[in-house]
Each structure stands twice: as structure tokens, then as C-alpha cells.
Design a protein around this motif. Structure first.
Motif, short mmCIF file in Angstrom:
data_model
loop_
_atom_site.label_atom_id
_atom_site.label_comp_id
_atom_site.label_asym_id
_atom_site.label_seq_id
_atom_site.Cartn_x
_atom_site.Cartn_y
_atom_site.Cartn_z
N GLU A 146 -37.53 74.83 22.56
CA GLU A 146 -37.68 73.75 21.59
C GLU A 146 -37.05 72.46 22.10
O GLU A 146 -36.74 71.57 21.32
N THR A 147 -36.88 72.37 23.40
CA THR A 147 -36.33 71.15 23.99
C THR A 147 -37.45 70.31 24.57
O THR A 147 -38.58 70.77 24.75
N ALA A 148 -37.13 69.07 24.88
CA ALA A 148 -38.10 68.15 25.48
C ALA A 148 -37.39 67.30 26.54
O ALA A 148 -36.23 66.92 26.35
N PRO A 149 -38.05 66.98 27.65
CA PRO A 149 -37.44 66.18 28.70
C PRO A 149 -37.58 64.68 28.43
O PRO A 149 -38.66 64.21 28.05
N VAL A 150 -36.50 63.93 28.63
CA VAL A 150 -36.49 62.49 28.36
C VAL A 150 -35.83 61.77 29.54
O VAL A 150 -34.72 62.13 29.95
N ILE A 151 -36.50 60.77 30.09
CA ILE A 151 -35.92 59.95 31.16
C ILE A 151 -35.12 58.82 30.54
O ILE A 151 -35.63 58.09 29.69
N CYS A 152 -33.88 58.66 30.96
CA CYS A 152 -33.02 57.68 30.30
C CYS A 152 -32.25 56.77 31.26
O CYS A 152 -31.60 55.82 30.82
N HIS A 153 -32.29 57.05 32.57
CA HIS A 153 -31.48 56.24 33.49
C HIS A 153 -32.19 56.13 34.84
O HIS A 153 -32.98 57.00 35.22
N THR A 154 -31.89 55.06 35.55
CA THR A 154 -32.45 54.82 36.87
C THR A 154 -31.39 54.22 37.76
O THR A 154 -30.30 53.84 37.30
N ARG A 158 -30.91 51.74 48.39
CA ARG A 158 -30.54 50.73 49.39
C ARG A 158 -31.75 49.94 49.88
O ARG A 158 -31.62 48.80 50.33
N ASN A 159 -32.93 50.55 49.79
CA ASN A 159 -34.14 49.85 50.24
C ASN A 159 -34.72 48.94 49.16
O ASN A 159 -35.79 48.35 49.33
N GLY A 160 -34.03 48.85 48.01
CA GLY A 160 -34.48 47.97 46.94
C GLY A 160 -35.43 48.61 45.96
O GLY A 160 -35.89 47.95 45.03
N MET A 161 -35.73 49.90 46.14
CA MET A 161 -36.62 50.60 45.22
C MET A 161 -35.81 51.31 44.13
O MET A 161 -34.68 51.75 44.36
N PHE A 162 -36.40 51.43 42.96
CA PHE A 162 -35.78 52.14 41.86
C PHE A 162 -36.15 53.62 41.92
O PHE A 162 -37.30 53.98 42.20
N LYS A 163 -35.19 54.47 41.63
CA LYS A 163 -35.41 55.92 41.58
C LYS A 163 -34.81 56.43 40.27
O LYS A 163 -33.60 56.31 40.04
N GLU A 214 -42.62 53.62 42.85
CA GLU A 214 -43.92 53.65 42.18
C GLU A 214 -43.78 53.62 40.66
O GLU A 214 -44.44 52.85 39.96
N GLU A 215 -42.88 54.46 40.12
CA GLU A 215 -42.79 54.63 38.67
C GLU A 215 -42.19 53.40 37.99
O GLU A 215 -42.67 52.97 36.94
N PHE A 216 -41.14 52.83 38.57
CA PHE A 216 -40.54 51.65 37.97
C PHE A 216 -41.54 50.50 37.98
O PHE A 216 -41.68 49.77 36.98
N SER A 217 -42.23 50.32 39.08
CA SER A 217 -43.23 49.25 39.18
C SER A 217 -44.33 49.42 38.14
O SER A 217 -44.70 48.47 37.45
N MET A 218 -44.85 50.64 38.02
CA MET A 218 -45.92 50.89 37.06
C MET A 218 -45.41 50.71 35.63
O MET A 218 -46.11 50.14 34.78
N GLY A 219 -44.19 51.17 35.36
CA GLY A 219 -43.61 50.98 34.03
C GLY A 219 -43.44 49.51 33.67
O GLY A 219 -43.73 49.10 32.54
N ALA A 220 -43.00 48.71 34.63
CA ALA A 220 -42.83 47.28 34.40
C ALA A 220 -44.17 46.60 34.16
O ALA A 220 -44.29 45.71 33.30
N ARG A 221 -45.18 47.02 34.90
CA ARG A 221 -46.52 46.45 34.71
C ARG A 221 -47.06 46.79 33.32
O ARG A 221 -47.64 45.94 32.65
N LEU A 222 -46.86 48.03 32.91
CA LEU A 222 -47.30 48.42 31.57
C LEU A 222 -46.56 47.62 30.50
O LEU A 222 -47.17 47.10 29.56
N TRP A 223 -45.23 47.53 30.62
CA TRP A 223 -44.42 46.84 29.61
C TRP A 223 -44.82 45.37 29.51
O TRP A 223 -44.98 44.84 28.41
N THR A 224 -45.01 44.70 30.65
CA THR A 224 -45.36 43.27 30.61
C THR A 224 -46.80 43.07 30.14
O THR A 224 -47.18 41.95 29.77
N ASN A 225 -47.59 44.12 30.12
CA ASN A 225 -48.94 44.06 29.55
C ASN A 225 -48.97 44.49 28.08
O ASN A 225 -50.05 44.65 27.51
N GLY A 226 -47.80 44.68 27.49
CA GLY A 226 -47.73 44.95 26.07
C GLY A 226 -47.57 46.40 25.65
O GLY A 226 -47.53 46.70 24.45
N TYR A 227 -47.44 47.31 26.62
CA TYR A 227 -47.31 48.73 26.30
C TYR A 227 -45.85 49.13 26.11
O TYR A 227 -44.94 48.50 26.67
N ASP A 228 -45.63 50.18 25.33
CA ASP A 228 -44.29 50.70 25.07
C ASP A 228 -44.23 52.16 25.48
O ASP A 228 -45.19 52.92 25.24
#
Length: 370
Positions: A146-154, A158-163, A214-228
Motif C-alpha cells: 500500500e505504499t507509493a514511490p515519490v521523487i522529492c530531491h535532486t 560535477r558535469n552540471g547535470m541534475f540527478k 534528461e529528466e530534469f530538463s524534460m521536467g523543466a520543459r513541461l513546467w514552463t509549458n504549463g504542466y504540473d
């Protein structure tokens, strides 16, 4: 359902359970990007030829399966596969993205649609890293936990990418038990939304050999396009994290400097500084098409979620995500037309702000005192 598969024998299971365990399989369409070598099993070949047993799931719904095939030597990472998966979108009302090694739950289609509808947000995207199949799902597709996985931190590498950090597997608080929880970050393992997400924010064409970032970039693109972004309150697809025999990875192909140029492209899109001497060393192909949106400012995203690109300080949202406090603070400003959250009214806590913003606030306080 978009599935990008790299030499993965579980791809067959992902496609099979998507149909076999859906309540309404006749509504399901799958787009598979298969990147195999000669010795690898095919994603959509049934166990018995269809003329011998046409009742098999993959025979019955063969017209609902679209496939793009590349030789494994042509593969260039997950974004390459997901970009091509997006090109097979056929105008369906909802769109799903999952990894190639997934097992769907029984009635998964209605489970996830009901969760999405509970938010009353046309621009809601349900996303996370999926739960572990071994402890979470029985052989018939019934959830065992009855649990669910939630991403909460990034974090910034050193290469400037978010993980992103691993998703926390939690019991949702009683106050938020049956609704997805707001999350700041996208997890590419599971993504569910209205189909217009793919039309408006398709996967980038030109990020070869990229994994982190990849994921941070895609998330930022979605958010700036109005998605939550929201984490599902109940997992609808499960993932085998500890397979005895893991499939090969795309890194067996030669990089030849492609990942460094792709990282620079991500930085250019996000407005981050490029390394010294590399200001023009990125692929600019259709960069406006795959850039940030115009509905929200990326600077607002950074401020709301406490990310300082200069100091690399990032606010840890886990406690307020897990408690539902972040959800309550942001989802309360859902627009009356149900098309996304209106961030013009969102309060930004003091501990999310940069030093420069703190000074501005202090100046404002002094003016108020005067």
C-alpha cells in the motif's frame, strides 16, 4: 503507451501486460521503439504463431501495436528511444511512458485514469520511479503493498547535470491517501498525462548518450509549458530492479563526444553556463522546438523549488512532499479553468530563496519600517 527498449527481454512482458491486464484493452495502443542486436528476442512476437493461436493477446491486438526498429548499434540512450516513441503518438486522449521492463497491474488503465481525474487539473502529469515488482506485485497483477514511490530531491553533478535521488516508497498520509501528491521532479520510468503533452512537449530529438540530466530538463520543459507534476498515489506498473541477468546498456556503443555536446545543449536550453571554450559546442538542431516553454518562467521554477544554479544549493523537499504540505501549498492555486497551477499567487518560503532574494526582502522590510 510509449516504450523505448534497448536489448531488453522484458519488453515482451511490458507490451503483453499492458493489454492483458487493462480493463479496456481495446482502447490501448502501444508504440515500441525496439533497439536489438541479432540475437535478442523480439518485443512483440507471440509465443505461438498467430495462425495457430489467434486468441493470444499480441495476436488479438496486433493492429494496436506500432513499432520502430533500430539496430542496437544505432541506439543512443533513453532520450533517443523516447523521442522516437513520441513520433508514434496517434492522437489518443491519454499518453503513457514506461520503461521497457515493466509489469502492469490488473485494471491499470482505470486505476491511473481515476487518479488523474481526482486532481481536476487538465495539465497534471503523473510521474515517478516505479515500485519494485518482487515485493509489490503477485503473478496475476494484484498489488501486494500500500505504499507509493515519490521523487522529492535532486542534486547537481560535477558535469552540471541534475540527478534525482531515489524515490521514497511511502504510505501516503490519510489526508492525501487517494490523490496523487505534488512532486517537483519528473521520473522518466512512469509518465501519464493527457495526450497533448506529447504534441506540446515532445522528447528532444538531439540528446544522444545522455542519462543524467534528461529528466530534469524534460521536467523543466513541461513546467514552463504549463504542466504540473504529481506522484501517483497507487503504483499502476512495477519494475524489476534486481534482475539476476541484466540486459546490456546503451553505453556499449561508442560515445565519441556526443554526451558532452548533449549536456551542453541541455545547459543552453536551461540558460546555464557552458564550460570555458565550449560556448558553441552543442547541437542547435530545432533547439527552439525542444526548448523551454513560454507559459511560465524557468526562474520562477528555480525560486519556487529552491534551486540555486550558482551555489548549487538545492532545497530538500522530502518532508513537505511526504506530508502533503507541498501539495496543499501549490495545488490550492489551480486555475479556475483547471489548466494548471497559477504561480503568480504561490508563496515562496524564505528558506527557498537565494541570498540575493533575501537581501531584496530585507530592503523591502526596511522600507516598510520607514
Amino acid at each position: 503507451i510509449g516504450i523505448a527498449s534497448y536489448r531488453d527481454p522484458w519488453c515482451y512482458k511490458s507490451v503483453h501486460t499492458a493489454f492483458a491486464r487493462a480493463r479496456y484493452p481495446e482502447r490501448v495502443f502501444v508504440g515500441v521503439v525496439q533497439q536489438n542486436a541479432e540475437e535478442d528476442p523480439d518485443c512483440i512476437t507471440p509465443q505461438t504463431p498467430c495462425d495457430e493461436d489467434p486468441t493470444q493477446v499480441l495476436c488479438k491486438y496486433v493492429d494496436h501495436i506500432r513499432v520502430k526498429k533500430f539496430h542496437a548499434s544505432e541506439a543512443a540512450g533513453p532520450t533517443f528511444g523516447r523521442h522516437h516513441a513520441d513520433t508514434m503518438y496517434g492522437g489518443e486522449y491519454f499518453a503513457v511512458q514506461v520503461d521497457a521492463h515493466m509489469s502492469f497491474i490488473k485494471d491499470w488503465d482505470m486505476v491511473v485514469i481515476e487518479q488523474w481525474r481526482s486532481l481536476d487539473n487538465e495539465y497534471a502529469v503523473l510521474t515517478t520511479y516505479p515500485s519494485e515488482i518482487k515485493s509489490g506485485l503477485d503473478e496475476y497483477g494484484n498489488p501486494l503493498s500500500e505504499t507509493a514511490p515519490v521523487i522529492c530531491h535532486t542534486r547537481l553533478l560535477r558535469n552540471g547535470m541534475f540527478k534525482h535521488e531515489a524515490a521514497g516508497e511511502i504510505r501516503l498520509p490519510d489526508s492525501h491517501k487517494d490523490k496523487p501528491l505534488f512532486t517537483p521532479y519528473l521520473g522518466a520510468g512512469v509518465v501519464f498525462s493527457r495526450g497533448h503533452r506529447i504534441v506540446r512537449v515532445p522528447y528532444d530529438c538531439c540528446l544522444p548518450m545522455v542519462f543524467d540530466g534528461e529528466e530534469f530538463s524534460m521536467g523543466a520543459r513541461l513546467w514552463t509549458n504549463g504542466y504540473d507534476l504529481y506522484a501517483p498515489s497507487k503504483s499502476f506498473a512495477y519494475h524489476p530492479y534486481n534482475r539476476k541477468k541484466r540486459p546490456p546498456l546503451f553505453w556499449e556503443n561508442q560515445d565519441n563526444g556526443r554526451s558532452a555536446r548533449a549536456h551542453n545543449r541541455i545547459k543552453k536550453i536551461l540558460g546555464m553556463a557552458l564550460p570555458f571554450g565550449q560556448h558553441d559546442d552543442y547541437d542547435a538542431t530545432e533547439i527552439a522546438r525542444y526548448g523551454l516553454g513560454k507559459y511560465r518562467k524557468f526562474d520562477t521554477f528555480l525560486r519556487v523549488f529552491g534551486i540555486d544554479l550558482d551555489t548549487k544549493e538545492i532545497y530538500n523537499h522530502c518532508s513537505e512532499v511526504f506530508s502533503g504540505a507541498l501539495h496543499d501549498r501549490l495545488h490550492a492555486y489551480l486555475r479556475p479553468n483547471k489548466r494548471g497551477i497559477d504561480y503568480d499567487y504561490v508563496y515562496i518560503p524564505k528558506d527557498h530563496q537565494t541570498d540575493e532574494e533575501d537581501e531584496d526582502d530585507d530592503d523591502d522590510d526596511e522600507e516598510d519600517d520607514n
